[in-house]
Structure formats: structure tokens, C-alpha cells
Write an enzyme that holds these catalytic residues in place. Structure first.
Site, short mmCIF file in Angstrom:
data_model
loop_
_atom_site.label_atom_id
_atom_site.label_comp_id
_atom_site.label_asym_id
_atom_site.label_seq_id
_atom_site.Cartn_x
_atom_site.Cartn_y
_atom_site.Cartn_z
N ILE A 78 -6.72 8.46 -1.23
CA ILE A 78 -6.94 7.00 -1.23
C ILE A 78 -7.72 6.74 -0.02
O ILE A 78 -7.57 6.90 1.08
CB ILE A 78 -5.51 6.41 -1.17
CG1 ILE A 78 -5.38 5.07 -1.13
CG2 ILE A 78 -4.93 6.90 0.25
CD1 ILE A 78 -3.84 4.40 -1.08
N SER A 79 -8.59 5.64 -0.22
CA SER A 79 -9.39 5.28 0.64
C SER A 79 -9.01 4.43 1.94
O SER A 79 -7.84 4.01 1.55
CB SER A 79 -10.66 4.27 0.13
OG SER A 79 -11.29 4.78 -1.00
N GLN A 80 -9.62 4.38 3.22
CA GLN A 80 -8.82 3.78 4.11
C GLN A 80 -8.93 2.21 3.90
O GLN A 80 -9.91 1.82 3.24
CB GLN A 80 -9.55 4.34 5.54
CG GLN A 80 -11.05 3.52 5.57
CD GLN A 80 -11.52 4.01 6.87
OE1 GLN A 80 -12.28 4.89 6.74
NE2 GLN A 80 -11.13 3.56 8.17
N ARG A 91 0.88 -1.09 -0.07
CA ARG A 91 -0.01 -0.06 0.05
C ARG A 91 0.82 1.16 -0.08
O ARG A 91 0.45 2.32 -0.52
CB ARG A 91 -1.08 -0.01 1.25
CG ARG A 91 -1.98 1.36 1.50
CD ARG A 91 -2.86 1.02 2.21
NE ARG A 91 -3.64 2.10 2.83
CZ ARG A 91 -4.58 2.83 2.32
NH1 ARG A 91 -5.42 1.89 1.39
NH2 ARG A 91 -5.00 3.79 2.96
#
Ligand code: SAH
Length: 225
Positions: free
Chosen positions: A75-77, A49
Site C-alpha cells: 500500500i503506498s505511503q 486507512r
């Protein structure tokens, strides 16, 4: 062989971007996060990530938080990525998936790592250029397109799975039209006062909806940049 990435020495030294950090993230997703699908957990243990985040923030890559990726986007969790992916494949692995909103490229990489033929559309050219480089470096085959993703990707439709990673007031009819019979679409829907993550399945020509809970996404916007 030369390593492909040169991590910031300090982040590397502290192990903030290590396999151990990724393993801990996955244990949190499984524990407090309640993510059960081992295929999703394995993919998220595999995809680095931190590579999808600007170096200055890479040390925070494995926190369960959304992070800025430039151009006012995020960026999404990790939990949201896990939950959306789990919901997308719960009723069977689609052969071909469409993502609307490539952003950093992280979600698309998780999908590709699951072995899905992945198509991703992004409206901001600069973000797409960076994401493409990351796919190449990771050896991931993600097909991308610079366009307004509200129109889907007609040339490759229908899709067994569609995942929208930006929020709109309603599901785009054009995307539903590109959903294959038996397919699943996952998208955040709502207003500034509250978005819900919806899952829509196309069963015998009917659209069947379930509500997966409250979420917060950047808006789905028209046109390209
Ligand atoms: N899936 C991404 C999340 C990025 S945030 C990731 O894993 O990082 C949402 C992204 O959707 C942003 O990059 C934004 O530019 C993009 N977006 C918003 N409206 C869009 C549209 N109409 N078509 C394509 N992309 C769009």
C-alpha cells in the site's frame, strides 16, 4: 447495531487506529507534506486507512510509510496517495476515474470518498477479493475488474482521470487513448534506478507532461494471477 469491524484490542487501546491518529496524519501531510488541497485532506481524514491493512500491521497504518499487503505488493505511503490525488484533481474534479492497481483498495477509497465515479483494475485476484470486501464494508461504490490494467477499461472509457499505482518504463499508449479531452493521467514512470511521478494532461488533443518528482512503486506487470 453490531460494529462492522472488530479491531485488535491492543491497537484499539493505544488509539493507533483512532480518528485522532488519522487527524495527526493529515496534519503531517499538510505541514511537512505540503499538501494543500482541502478536498484531499478531508477525504484522507475520513477513510480509515487501517482497514486496508492486515490486522497485524494496523497499528502502523498512520505512519508515513508504505506497508506490505501480501503477494509481494505494498500500500503506498499516505503522502504519495495524497500527492497523486491532488495532482489528479488540481485542474478540476473528473466525473469518472480509472485506477490501475487496486492493491489494498485504499487509493480507490480516497477517490470514491471525493465523490468520483471510481473504476479500478487489479491483476492479482486474491488482492482484489479482499479489496472488494473492504469497499462493501465501507459502503463505497468502487467498480472493480480482475484484469491486466495496462489495457485500461475500454467499456467505460474515456476517463477524466487515470491513476496508475505501479511503475512502468513508459506510459501505456492504451491508457492515454482512454484519457478524455481535458483529462489528467498520473503515473510513476522509470527504471529500477529511478522512477518519476509524471502527470499528463490531454489539452486540445495534445499530451502535456509535467514531472512531480521522484517516487518508488512496485512494477506494473503483464497478465493476471
Ligand atoms: N493503489 C494501491 C497500491 C497497490 S501496489 C493501494 O492503494 O493499495 C500496486 C498494485 O498494482 C499491486 O496490487 C499490483 O498487483 C497491481 N498491478 C501491477 N501491475 C498491474 C497490471 N498490469 N494491471 C493491474 N494491476 C497491476
Amino acid at each position: 447495531m453490531m460494529p462492522r469491524y472488530h479491531l485488535q484490542p491492543e491497537a484499539k487501546g493505544l488509539g493507533m487506529t483512532s480518528q485522532r491518529a488519522r487527524d495527526r496524519m493529515v496534519e503531517r501531510l499538510r505541514g511537512e507534506g505540503g499538501i494543500r488541497d482541502e478536498r484531499v485532506l478531508t477525504a484522507m481524514r475520513t477513510v480509515p486507512r487501517h482497514v486496508f491493512i492486515d490486522e497485524a500491521l494496523a497499528s502502523r497504518a498512520y505512519e508515513d510509510t508504505a506497508l506490505p499487503i501480501g503477494n509481494g505488493q505494498t500500500i503506498s505511503q499516505p503522502w504519495v496517495v495524497a500527492r497523486m490525488t491532488e495532482a489528479l484533481i488540481e485542474h478540476g474534479l473528473p466525473a469518472r476515474v480509472l485506477e490501475v492497481g487496486t492493491g489494498s483498495g485504499y487509493q480507490a477509497s480516497v477517490l470514491a470518498t471525493l465523490g468520483l465515479e471510481t473504476y479500478s483494475v487489479e491483476r492479482i485476484e486474491e488482492l482484489l477479493r479482499i479489496a472488494r470486501r473492504r469497499f462493501r464494508h465501507q459502503g463505497l461504490n468502487v467498480r472493480t475488474r480482475h484484469d491486466d490494467g495496462r489495457a485500461g477499461w475500454p467499456e467505460y472509457a474515456p476517463f477524466g482521470g487515470i491513476i496508475v499505482t505501479a511503475g512502468a518504463a513508459a506510459i501505456e499508449p492504451g491508457l492515454l487513448a482512454q484519457l478524455d479531452e481535458g483529462g489528467t493521467l498520473v503515473a510513476p514512470v522509470g527504471s529500477a534506478t529511478g522512477q518519476r511521478l509524471l502527470r499528463i494532461r490531454r489539452l486540445d488533443g495534445q499530451f502535456v507532461q509535467d514531472d512531480l518528482g521522484a517516487v518508488v512503486f512496485v512494477p506494473l506487470l503483464p497478465g493476471t494471477l
